[in-house]
Design an enzyme around this catalytic site. Structure first.
Site, short mmCIF file in Angstrom:
data_model
loop_
_atom_site.label_atom_id
_atom_site.label_comp_id
_atom_site.label_asym_id
_atom_site.label_seq_id
_atom_site.Cartn_x
_atom_site.Cartn_y
_atom_site.Cartn_z
N SER A 179 0.79 -1.23 0.00
CA SER A 179 0.00 0.00 0.00
C SER A 179 0.82 1.28 0.00
CB SER A 179 -0.97 -0.01 1.19
OG SER A 179 -0.28 -0.25 2.39
N HIS A 207 -5.27 -3.20 -2.93
CA HIS A 207 -4.89 -2.27 -4.00
C HIS A 207 -4.76 -2.94 -5.36
CE1 HIS A 207 -4.16 0.87 -1.03
NE2 HIS A 207 -3.70 -0.10 -0.28
N LYS A 239 -11.55 1.12 -2.01
CA LYS A 239 -10.51 1.66 -2.89
C LYS A 239 -11.02 1.67 -4.33
CE LYS A 239 -7.48 1.18 0.80
NZ LYS A 239 -6.96 0.28 1.79
C1 LIG Z 1 -6.91 0.10 3.18
C2 LIG Z 1 -6.32 -1.22 3.50
C3 LIG Z 1 -6.91 -2.07 4.44
C4 LIG Z 1 -8.06 -1.63 5.31
O1 LIG Z 1 -9.24 -1.58 4.60
P1 LIG Z 1 -10.43 -0.67 5.16
O2 LIG Z 1 -11.62 -1.15 4.44
O3 LIG Z 1 -10.05 0.73 4.83
O4 LIG Z 1 -10.49 -0.91 6.63
C5 LIG Z 1 -6.37 -3.33 4.61
N1 LIG Z 1 -5.29 -3.72 3.91
C6 LIG Z 1 -4.68 -2.91 3.02
C7 LIG Z 1 -3.49 -3.41 2.28
C8 LIG Z 1 -5.17 -1.64 2.80
O5 LIG Z 1 -4.56 -0.82 1.96
#
Ligand SMILES: *Cc1c(COP(=O)(O)O)cnc(C)c1O
Length: 389
Positions: A179, A207, A239
């Site tokens: 990330s 992602h 995302k």
């Molecule tokens: C954003 C993210 C999460 C958390 O997801 P949310 O739905 O925002 O709680 C978990 N793992 C990764 C790699 C992320 O980038």
């Protein structure tokens, strides 16, 4: 206030270390142009990679679903909060990921806590890439399993640790796309080593979904990995899907285990049914979004070429996460500030989110950006470079 003296001291220290975090108030929808604290900016820090968060198709689906199901889901999935739209979304995501079943979670953080802790406990061992997302690290620590971090994307380092372990259950956990770095984990090799050593693999593809693969099915589609190789597949909806929530995909046995034992699944209210409805609309756009992924690749190429010409240090990333490595936290903040003065919004990411000495500007691109907007970003970066001197 009595009793809080210690806290004030801790906050003051955080401030002295220049690590204090502030929230900014967004006054518009997500998109290439955003309004923040009363000013318009060109935004390059959202995870809305395909530009779906404010698409009409999603808003319409959301409104239709809200008219039918109301706003709140009213209860957890196991009580009476599991609506027809949640169910339909689980089935659609199962088909999309090529897995027998999918389970929705309210957030990605909870999906990771829930999945890891339903699968392993104190007698077991968990192996994590050292750059894994905080939610995966927290999940591993909470499990009480023997916790081991291997070198970033280093298959030999993982193999070595697996070989010296004889716990009954061993779980290898990795981000699919990292990330804060944007690089892709070497999943085929990691899965091979894990299989040889009898370990399970869990991939968090927060992602990758939407961005990688012919139909946007992420890392597993990019590398063509089946359920044997990646038995636990996690994705988020906040995302590239442009909505909110998360899911875990896998076998019947895995999903039933989560329903029975994953506490962050059991003891929380289901996401609003309308969010599931909007996600069904978004899934359609993701699957048919080949042109969006192509556009994104063109913007990534344009940005990388331009940034390299400016002598900026990029990371080895083929994804819309395109960090510029700065190193020093103060310099990263100064650069972010200089960009902001030119109307460009890019977040500086500092320790402890990233390792000490590796502060960076986390530039993210979206298929909704235009080539002109990427040029504007490059011009602003050119004008801000002097703060690095
Ligand atoms: C954003 C993210 C999460 C958390 O997801 P949310 O739905 O925002 O709680 C978990 N793992 C990764 C790699 C992320 O980038």
């Amino acid at each position: 206030m009595a009793g809080f003296d210690g806290l004030a001291q801790t906050l003051a220290e955080r401030q002295q270390q220049h690590l204090y975090r502030h929230r900014r108030v967004l006054e518009s929808a997500q998109g290439p142009e955003v309004q923040v604290d009363g000013k318009r900016y060109l935004g390059f820090c959202s995870n809305d990679y395909l530009g779906l968060a404010n698409r009409k198709e999603l808003r319409d689906a959301f409104k239709r679903a809200a008219d039918r199901f109301g706003v709140g889901s009213g209860a957890s999935h196991l009580v009476n909060g599991h609506s027809a739209l949640h169910h339909e979304l689980e089935e659609a995501l199962a088909e999309f990921t090529g897995r027998p079943r999918v389970l929705l979670f309210s957030t990605g953080y909870m999906a990771n806590l829930g999945a890891v802790n339903a699968l392993i406990g104190k007698a077991d061992a968990v192996f994590e890439d050292r750059l894994n997302h905080a939610s995966l690290l927290d999940a591993g620590l909470l499990s009480g399993a023997r916790f081991q971090r291997y070198l970033h994307s280093d298959v030999d380092s993982l193999e070595n640790k697996l070989k010296h372990n004889d716990s009954p259950r061993q779980l290898v956990v990795t981000d699919g796309v990292f990330s804060m770095d944007g690089d892709i984990a070497p999943l085929p090799e990691l899965c091979r080593v894990a299989q040889q050593q009898g370990a399970w693999v869990m991939v968090d593809d927060a992602h990758g979904f939407g961005c990688l693969g012919e139909t946007g099915a992420g890392c597993i589609e990019h590398f063509q990995l089946d359920q044997q190789q990646v038995p636990v597949l996690m994705g988020t909806l906040g995302k590239a899907f442009g909505t909110s929530g998360a899911f875990v995909a896998g076998s019947e046995t895995l999903i039933e285990t989560l329903i029975q034992f994953a506490r962050p699944y059991i003891y929380t209210t289901a996401i609003p049914p309308a969010v599931a409805g909007a996600t069904l609309a978004s899934l359609k756009l993701v699957r048919e979004g080949g042109h969006l992924r192509e556009k994104l690749q063109q913007l990534i190429k344009q940005f990388r070429t331009g940034a390299q010409q400016l002598g900026l240090e990029l990371m080895d990333s083929p994804t819309p996460i395109q960090p510029i490595l700065i190193g020093d936290s103060d310099k990263a903040m100064a650069m972010s500030q200089a960009l902001e003065e030119q109307g460009v919004f890019v977040g500086a990411i500092r320790p402890p989110t990233v390792p000490a000495g590796s502060a960076r500007l986390r530039v993210t691109l979206s298929a909704a950006h235009s080539t002109e907007q990427v040029d504007q970003l490059l011009d602003a970066l050119d004008n801000s470079r002097k703060v690095l001197a």
